[in-house]
Scaffold this motif. Structure first.
Motif, mmCIF file in Angstrom:
data_model
loop_
_atom_site.group_PDB
_atom_site.id
_atom_site.type_symbol
_atom_site.label_atom_id
_atom_site.label_comp_id
_atom_site.label_asym_id
_atom_site.label_seq_id
_atom_site.Cartn_x
_atom_site.Cartn_y
_atom_site.Cartn_z
ATOM 1 N N MET A 269 -44.947 -20.550 14.546
ATOM 2 C CA MET A 269 -43.770 -21.325 14.938
ATOM 3 C C MET A 269 -43.317 -21.027 16.369
ATOM 4 O O MET A 269 -42.305 -21.561 16.822
ATOM 5 C CB MET A 269 -42.616 -21.066 13.964
ATOM 6 C CG MET A 269 -42.865 -21.595 12.568
ATOM 7 S SD MET A 269 -42.992 -23.384 12.499
ATOM 8 C CE MET A 269 -41.276 -23.823 12.323
ATOM 9 N N LEU A 270 -44.062 -20.178 17.056
ATOM 10 C CA LEU A 270 -43.645 -19.791 18.408
ATOM 11 C C LEU A 270 -43.535 -20.996 19.346
ATOM 12 O O LEU A 270 -42.604 -21.087 20.148
ATOM 13 C CB LEU A 270 -44.618 -18.760 18.978
ATOM 14 C CG LEU A 270 -44.182 -18.107 20.276
ATOM 15 C CD1 LEU A 270 -42.954 -17.258 20.049
ATOM 16 C CD2 LEU A 270 -45.284 -17.258 20.862
ATOM 17 N N LEU B 212 -40.027 -20.549 32.247
ATOM 18 C CA LEU B 212 -41.027 -19.515 31.979
ATOM 19 C C LEU B 212 -40.356 -18.222 31.545
ATOM 20 O O LEU B 212 -40.730 -17.609 30.543
ATOM 21 C CB LEU B 212 -41.853 -19.247 33.231
ATOM 22 C CG LEU B 212 -43.133 -20.043 33.383
ATOM 23 C CD1 LEU B 212 -43.819 -19.674 34.680
ATOM 24 C CD2 LEU B 212 -44.041 -19.766 32.215
ATOM 25 N N ALA B 213 -39.326 -17.831 32.315
ATOM 26 C CA ALA B 213 -38.628 -16.584 31.996
ATOM 27 C C ALA B 213 -38.031 -16.656 30.599
ATOM 28 O O ALA B 213 -38.165 -15.724 29.797
ATOM 29 C CB ALA B 213 -37.545 -16.316 33.033
ATOM 30 N N ALA B 214 -37.384 -17.792 30.283
ATOM 31 C CA ALA B 214 -36.752 -17.929 28.969
ATOM 32 C C ALA B 214 -37.807 -17.895 27.863
ATOM 33 O O ALA B 214 -37.607 -17.282 26.814
ATOM 34 C CB ALA B 214 -35.956 -19.224 28.908
ATOM 35 N N GLY B 215 -38.956 -18.567 28.109
ATOM 36 C CA GLY B 215 -40.011 -18.595 27.100
ATOM 37 C C GLY B 215 -40.559 -17.212 26.821
ATOM 38 O O GLY B 215 -40.691 -16.795 25.664
ATOM 39 N N VAL B 216 -40.855 -16.474 27.891
ATOM 40 C CA VAL B 216 -41.399 -15.124 27.721
ATOM 41 C C VAL B 216 -40.365 -14.221 27.056
ATOM 42 O O VAL B 216 -40.676 -13.436 26.155
ATOM 43 C CB VAL B 216 -41.832 -14.553 29.096
ATOM 44 C CG1 VAL B 216 -42.214 -13.096 28.964
ATOM 45 C CG2 VAL B 216 -42.994 -15.349 29.641
ATOM 46 N N LEU B 217 -39.096 -14.398 27.469
ATOM 47 C CA LEU B 217 -38.020 -13.586 26.890
ATOM 48 C C LEU B 217 -37.895 -13.841 25.383
ATOM 49 O O LEU B 217 -37.669 -12.906 24.604
ATOM 50 C CB LEU B 217 -36.705 -13.913 27.596
ATOM 51 C CG LEU B 217 -35.607 -12.878 27.449
ATOM 52 C CD1 LEU B 217 -36.057 -11.560 28.044
ATOM 53 C CD2 LEU B 217 -34.324 -13.346 28.114
ATOM 54 N N THR B 218 -38.045 -15.104 24.969
ATOM 55 C CA THR B 218 -37.987 -15.424 23.542
ATOM 56 C C THR B 218 -39.035 -14.640 22.776
ATOM 57 O O THR B 218 -38.745 -14.029 21.743
ATOM 58 C CB THR B 218 -38.264 -16.922 23.315
ATOM 59 O OG1 THR B 218 -37.473 -17.663 24.210
ATOM 60 C CG2 THR B 218 -37.985 -17.319 21.899
ATOM 61 N N ALA B 219 -40.273 -14.690 23.304
ATOM 62 C CA ALA B 219 -41.366 -13.997 22.622
ATOM 63 C C ALA B 219 -41.086 -12.505 22.529
ATOM 64 O O ALA B 219 -41.226 -11.895 21.466
ATOM 65 C CB ALA B 219 -42.668 -14.257 23.370
ATOM 66 N N ILE B 220 -40.641 -11.909 23.628
ATOM 67 C CA ILE B 220 -40.422 -10.457 23.646
ATOM 68 C C ILE B 220 -39.245 -10.087 22.750
ATOM 69 O O ILE B 220 -39.322 -9.176 21.922
ATOM 70 C CB ILE B 220 -40.164 -9.976 25.091
ATOM 71 C CG1 ILE B 220 -41.418 -10.198 25.943
ATOM 72 C CG2 ILE B 220 -39.780 -8.511 25.107
ATOM 73 C CD1 ILE B 220 -41.237 -9.867 27.391
#
Lengths: 303, 441
Positions: A35-36, A68-76
């Motif tokens: 679901m990522l 990009l920052a928000a996407g990576v932050l979500t994953a982390i």
């Protein structure tokens, strides 16, 4: 239906994007993080809004960086909450992207004081518009080709690590591969791939192509390598088939049913996702129907 | 931005506005119902089902619209759209169950497949609707993704009745749903209609989603199904308590959100509700009494200190056992891979507690009477366990120390008594057995 050069480019751009999503998607699915893609598509909103408020312009570059920052932050962040809070994976992802999205909505409302910002227009592109260019190869084809090349190289280089940490954490750790880092790298790669494609092509194709081709391949493939190649094939096939449906079958059907001959082609990205789903469900149905009755009972251990 | 005056705040908090009352009632009822349903979803590891079904309503809405358009009904009336939404959500559930039953695809992947394929089809249909004359599409999008702030009183009664029904069904079938969540194979084997129950639970999610999307918007549906149950896990154990706390969290989030948006009318209610839920989640994550980070780190720290104390006491005792009663620091340092700083700080801590005394003159430590009896107990437990492993589990004497090292801290009196019986150690004199590792050498 008239097939033009534009249609060829739409299929090529769609197929390249689909294939570049399918590669990390296979491992995402094996890591139970399917679901990522959907989560990221919602969670980029605050990144865009903040980038807009900071830069004060509607240029693509700062917004892309914010997304990009928000996407990576979500994953982390969802990984961290899952680990330190012992929260179930889906739930931690859900918490993070809902909160991010809410923050984004608030920020957009704040930004709306100054200028009309419709995030869906700013960041979420459409396949049909992306390929329009006066001459030569459209830019979107180049960017998706580069993404595909980078993803292929990375997956080929880290194939052993990705496969091991998807199937056997402990073995991977004992073989000197840190499974947490591999997974983190995978989610970051997925975030980057998704956000790049959101910008040029739109979110729905990405969310679908991350998972559906891989799942279709998993229905009958036995090894991770074959799943990867089969999912590439399905992704390309779904793009071609989806575009065909979008420009011929669906408009014809709708025009006939609604008695309105003015309906032109429908969204290609949407139909590509649908076509991938059609392939998945027809193979699943084929498996169900071809299975002789009571087969599961007669599977006797021969040893 | 204008801050609300005190008078304003009081008026809102005492619910004098008709509009606030309506929105509050609807949102809170919905929050409670979603919290209840979400608790079961979380335990079934399907938190994001609401997300999937919410997206799966899109093609239904589009189909409902197209059918209404084709047959000449006003395409923006509520009924065809809601019917279509329900229809495709149910189809989405059927697809989910099909995948689950006939393939090895994991649940999360199945959710993603149904979400993307259905939503993709919806996007395609919507792009066709946009081409129809009359400019319906913009209105349609508003109908699909409603907002809580504009809830009317008919909306509210609709939400209230639905939420009440959902909550009542959840409570009535509480035992059955819990069984389904915790042990589906057992439920199946003891004759419960597990598939039917599963279907019913998913239908409740469809109901919640369809009701919610029309009135409060898709974001809020997903958030209220996911966040309150996840918060509840930090506050309590046990299914009943969890469902209650989850429903409470859902209701409270809505309460805070609605009040906040009444105070700051410019800000969207839905987003404020989600942020309130997020704040409650964050509070639980840190301060929650069962699984919060703080309580767990305190517990871990406490265990760690006890472990260090036990190891130091045992080391001093074992050193003293072989020589004079006073143990030089240098000898302690050889017992374990300890740094000098660790040993001195630990000795200072134990000396504070009156377990040992430290003499500066010859740089050595000595156990006090309390320290001695505690150390004796620990060493005894350690060696009893070692003896047990050697004599009854047939583990080589060289290998037992590590095992015993871990278990000596948690051996209860009852287990020690059993060990005494098995090993024929007389309990009344509580002698410390000789170190079995050395005696076997």
């Amino acid at each position: 239906m008239i097939w033009t050069e534009l249609d060829t480019w739409i299929v090529i751009a769609g197929a390249l994007t689909a294939m570049s999503c399918a590669l990390p998607g296979v491992f995402l699915q094996l890591n139970k993080q399917s679901m990522l893609g959907d989560a990221i598509s919602h969670a980029v909103l605050p990144g865009i809004a903040i980038a807009f408020l900071l830069s004060g312009s509607k240029d693509t570059l700062p917004m892309l960086a914010g997304a990009l920052a928000a996407g990576v932050l979500t994953a982390i962040l969802s990984g961290t909450i899952q680990r330190i809070g012992q929260v179930e994976q889906g739930a931690s992802l859900g918490v993070v992207f809902c909160v991010f999205f809410a923050v984004g909505i608030l920020l957009v409302r704040v930004a709306a004081d100054h200028v009309d910002l419709d995030p869906s227009c700013v960041l979420f592109g459409s396949l049909e518009l992306a390929v329009i260019q006066s001459s030569g190869i459209p830019k979107v084809v180049w960017t998706s080709l580069i993404t595909l090349a980078v993803n292929s190289v990375l997956v080929a280089l880290f194939f052993k690590e990705l496969r091991l940490s998807a199937f056997d954490n402990r073995y991977a750790a004992s073989a000197g591969i840190p499974p947490e880092s591999v997974r983190l790298g995978l989610t970051i790669l997925t975030s980057i791939t998704s956000v790049m494609a959101f910008e040029s092509i739109g979110s729905i194709l990405v969310i679908a192509m991350l998972i559906v081709p891989g799942a279709t391949a998993l229905l009958f493939c036995r090894s991770v390598g074959s799943v990867l190649f089969a999912s590439l094939g399905f992704a390309a096939l779904a793009s071609a088939g989806g575009h065909l449906l979008a420009i011929s079958t669906i408009p014809a059907m709708l025009s006939y049913l609604l008695d309105n001959p003015d309906i032109g082609s429908v969204s290609s990205a949407g139909m590509m996702a649908t076509c991938a789903g059609l392939m998945f469900f027809s193979i699943l149905l084929g498996k169900i129907l071809s299975k002789p009755r009571g087969a599961s009972v007669t599977q006797v251990d021969t040893q | 931005m204008a801050y609300p005056t005190l008078e304003n705040v009081l008026r809102i908090l005492t619910l004098q506005d008709h509009n606030t009352r309506i929105v509050l009632a609807g949102a809170c009822a919905f929050g409670v119902a979603a919290g209840l349903v979400g608790a079961f979803l979380l335990l079934r590891k399907r938190s994001l089902l609401g997300d999937t079904l919410g997206h799966a309503t899109l093609p239904g809405v589009a189909i409902g619209f197209l059918i209404a358009y084709g047959t000449g009904i006003d395409p923006r009336s509520f009924l065809p759209l809601a019917l279509g939404a329900t229809l495709t959500s149910v189809a989405g559930i059927a697809a989910l169950l099909l995948i689950r039953r006939f393939s090895t695809i994991k649940d999360d992947a199945a959710l993603a497949i149904v979400l993307s394929v259905f939503f993709g089809f919806g996007v395609a249909l919507l792009s066709a609707i946009q081409q129809l004359p009359g400019g319906f599409a913009s209105g349609l999008e508003h109908l699909i993704y409603g907002s809580a702030a504009t809830m009317s009183s008919t909306d509210t009664s609709f939400v209230l009745v639905s939420s009440l029904c959902i909550a009542v069904i959840c409570i009535a079938l509480f035992k059955e749903f819990s069984l389904l969540c915790f042990d589906e194979p057992y439920a199946r084997s003891s004759g419960w209609p597990a598939t039917a129950l599963d279907l019913l639970l998913m239908s409740l999610v469809v109901w919640t989603t369809v009701v919610g999307i029309q009135t409060v918007g898709i974001l809020l549906v997903v958030a209220l199904l996911v966040i309150p149950p996840a918060s509840a896990r930090f506050w309590c154990d046990g299914m009943g308590a969890m469902a209650t706390v989850s429903a409470l969290c859902g209701g409270l989030s809505c309460l805070f959100g609605v009040f906040l948006s009444a105070l700051f009318p410019k800000w969207p209610t839905g987003a404020l509700i989600v942020l309130s839920a997020g704040a409650i989640f964050a509070a639980g994550l840190v301060f929650g009494p069962t699984r919060g980070i703080l309580i767990r780190s305190i517990r871990t720290r406490r265990e760690e200190l006890k472990l260090r104390r036990d190891h130091m006491l045992r080391a001093v005792f074992e050193c003293a056992e072989n020589s004079s009663e006073s143990v030089p620091l240098s000898q302690l340092l050889t017992k374990r891979p300890w740094s000098r700083r660790h040993v001195t700080s630990e000795i200072a801590r134990l000396a504070d507690r009156g377990l040992l005394t430290f003499s500066l003159s010859n740089d050595s430590v000595q156990l006090t009477t309390t320290g001695l009896s505690e150390a004796r107990r620990l060493v005894r437990n350690h060696r009893l366990w070692e003896l047990y492993l050697i004599q009854h589990a047939e583990i080589a004497p060289a290998h037992v120390d590590r095992d015993a090292d871990r278990i000596e801290h948690v051996l209860s009196l009852r287990i020690v008594e059993e060990l005494e019986d098995i090993l024929d150690q007389r309990p009344h004199d509580r002698l410390v057995p000789r170190d079995p590792e050395k005696s076997h050498l």
